[in-house]
Design a protein around this motif. Structure first.
Motif, PDB file in Angstrom:
ATOM      1  N   CYS A  20       1.080  -1.318  -0.119  1.00  0.00           N
ATOM      2  CA  CYS A  20      -0.091  -0.179  -0.075  1.00  0.00           C
ATOM      3  C   CYS A  20       0.800   1.270   0.088  1.00  0.00           C
ATOM      4  CB  CYS A  20      -0.713   0.259   1.325  1.00  0.00           C
ATOM      5  SG  CYS A  20      -1.857   1.582   1.340  1.00  0.00           S
ATOM      6  N   ARG A  22       0.080   4.287   0.522  1.00  0.00           N
ATOM      7  CA  ARG A  22      -0.374   5.214   1.502  1.00  0.00           C
ATOM      8  C   ARG A  22       0.230   4.933   2.546  1.00  0.00           C
ATOM      9  NH1 ARG A  22      -1.749  10.203   2.956  1.00  0.00           N
ATOM     10  NH2 ARG A  22      -3.632  10.102   4.182  1.00  0.00           N
ATOM     11  N   LEU A  26       2.671   7.200   4.813  1.00  0.00           N
ATOM     12  CA  LEU A  26       2.576   7.545   6.390  1.00  0.00           C
ATOM     13  C   LEU A  26       3.552   7.280   7.273  1.00  0.00           C
ATOM     14  CD1 LEU A  26      -1.441   6.534   6.466  1.00  0.00           C
ATOM     15  CD2 LEU A  26      -0.595   8.808   6.604  1.00  0.00           C
ATOM     16  N   LEU A 223      -4.067   4.804  -1.459  1.00  0.00           N
ATOM     17  CA  LEU A 223      -4.734   3.889  -0.447  1.00  0.00           C
ATOM     18  C   LEU A 223      -5.046   2.594  -1.445  1.00  0.00           C
ATOM     19  CD1 LEU A 223      -5.639   6.597   0.789  1.00  0.00           C
ATOM     20  CD2 LEU A 223      -7.286   5.231   1.890  1.00  0.00           C
ATOM     21  N   THR A 224      -4.537   1.321  -0.726  1.00  0.00           N
ATOM     22  CA  THR A 224      -4.954   0.184  -1.705  1.00  0.00           C
ATOM     23  C   THR A 224      -6.175  -0.094  -1.823  1.00  0.00           C
ATOM     24  OG1 THR A 224      -4.260  -2.251  -1.542  1.00  0.00           O
ATOM     25  CG2 THR A 224      -4.836  -1.244   0.464  1.00  0.00           C
ATOM     26  N   CYS A 230      -5.520  -4.008   4.816  1.00  0.00           N
ATOM     27  CA  CYS A 230      -5.957  -3.091   5.969  1.00  0.00           C
ATOM     28  C   CYS A 230      -6.025  -3.737   7.268  1.00  0.00           C
ATOM     29  CB  CYS A 230      -7.072  -2.358   5.693  1.00  0.00           C
ATOM     30  SG  CYS A 230      -6.657  -1.475   3.815  1.00  0.00           S
ATOM     31  N   CYS A 233      -3.112  -3.362   9.703  1.00  0.00           N
ATOM     32  CA  CYS A 233      -2.465  -2.103   9.575  1.00  0.00           C
ATOM     33  C   CYS A 233      -2.758  -0.892  10.603  1.00  0.00           C
ATOM     34  CB  CYS A 233      -2.803  -1.409   7.797  1.00  0.00           C
ATOM     35  SG  CYS A 233      -1.905  -0.020   7.770  1.00  0.00           S
TER      36      CYS A 233
HETATM   37  S1  SF4 Z   1      -5.187   1.158   6.382  1.00  0.00           S
HETATM   38 FE1  SF4 Z   1      -5.287   0.182   4.336  1.00  0.00          FE
HETATM   39  S2  SF4 Z   1      -5.371   1.926   3.063  1.00  0.00           S
HETATM   40 FE2  SF4 Z   1      -4.734   2.706   4.972  1.00  0.00          FE
HETATM   41  S3  SF4 Z   1      -2.184   2.849   4.960  1.00  0.00           S
HETATM   42 FE3  SF4 Z   1      -3.227   0.701   5.897  1.00  0.00          FE
HETATM   43  S4  SF4 Z   1      -3.043  -0.604   4.223  1.00  0.00           S
HETATM   44 FE4  SF4 Z   1      -2.847   1.516   3.479  1.00  0.00          FE
END
Ligand code: SF4
Length: 275
Positions: A20, A22, A26, A223-224, A230, A233
């Motif tokens: 991902c 994003r 981050l 974002l994926t 997720c 994550c």
């Molecule tokens: S929650 Fe999902 S979209 Fe957001 S940073 Fe994590 S993997 Fe990516």
């Protein structure tokens, strides 16, 4: 905002980008440490990650010369860890060259960036084989094909081929003499091995250079679309991507590798720089 000039790519950060974009932004550009739990079963998760860290420490001590029996004496309180230790003792070091270097870090340069690999163990026979060993404590053994495509397999073999000369009579290690072994101590010490070749090295170099260039040139990090990525994550709440997944579905090995890299990589200790 962009990556700092001295940022060092690792298998973990590139794996994050592959999962991902994003998340990569981050974690490594905005440097946000979000407190969300990766899994539902927090206590069990904590126990499990502590066991994994303890096992890796014991292996390191053993490879530095502490007798295995002395290390095993501390395991009376933990049956699971004692089982991993027995599997490590029975099969963990089978058929490895005699010279063994544990917890060693190497780096090379690619696409204008540093690329770093931190190895559990390098086993070397000067002029002969070079075997990368990575201990895994996860209960599930992934398929050969998924491990072959894992960023760790790609980065570890590539960095050793580029930056291992000082370990190997001052010559670059021929890719054909490099092998990577994953040893699953929670699964009876099962071992999955991956050979290397010059053709594979060229393919890996192209892939890694392309990824690094794409990150350096990116002005947006999407974002994926794959929501399953997720579930574990830590940025779920920030991205509004639902609740935590269950521990039994979690890839604890990937998590441990990444945590170790994030918190324990000491770039002053990097053994060698080779261009
Ligand atoms: S929650 Fe999902 S979209 Fe957001 S940073 Fe994590 S993997 Fe990516």
């Amino acid at each position: 905002m962009s990556l700092s000039d001295d940022f060092a790519f690792t298998q973990g950060s590139l794996g994050d980008y592959a999962d991902c974009a994003r998340r990569f932004e981050l974690r490594f550009i905005k440097r946000l440490r979000y407190p969300a739990l990766e899994v539902q079963d927090a206590l069990q998760f904590e126990t499990r990650t502590r066991q994994g860290a303890r096992f890796h420490k014991m292996v390191q001590q053993h490879l530095l010369g502490v007798p295995a029996e002395a290390l095993a004496e501390s395991l009376a309180d933990d049956e699971e860890l004692a089982r991993w230790w027995a599997n490590y003792r029975a099969r963990g070091l089978t058929d490895l060259p005699a010279q063994r270097l544990s917890e060693i870090t190497l780096q090379t340069h690619l696409a204008g960036r540093r690329l770093v690999a931190k190895y559990d163990l390098l086993a070397l026979a000067p002029g002969g084989a070079a075997v990368i060993v990575d201990w895994k404590t996860g209960a599930r053994v992934p398929s050969q094909s998924s491990l072959r495509g894992r960023m760790q397999t790609i980065v570890y073999r590539y960095v050793l081929a580029q930056a291992g000369a000082h370990l190997y009579a001052d010559e670059r290690i021929p890719p054909e003499r490099i092998r990577m072994d994953y040893v699953y101590v929670a699964s009876d010490g099962e071992r999955l091995s991956f050979a290397y070749s010059a053709a594979q090295m060229r393919q890996d170099e192209a892939l890694l250079a392309e990824m690094i260039a794409a990150i350096d040139q990116a002005d947006q990090f999407a974002l994926t679309n794959e929501l399953r990525r997720c579930r574990f994550c830590s940025y779920r709440s920030l991205c509004d991507r639902g609740g935590a997944g269950r521990l039994e579905d979690f890839d604890i090995d990937e998590y441990e590798d990444e945590e170790e890299e994030t918190f324990a990589l000491d770039f002053d200790q990097i053994a060698e720089i080779e261009f």
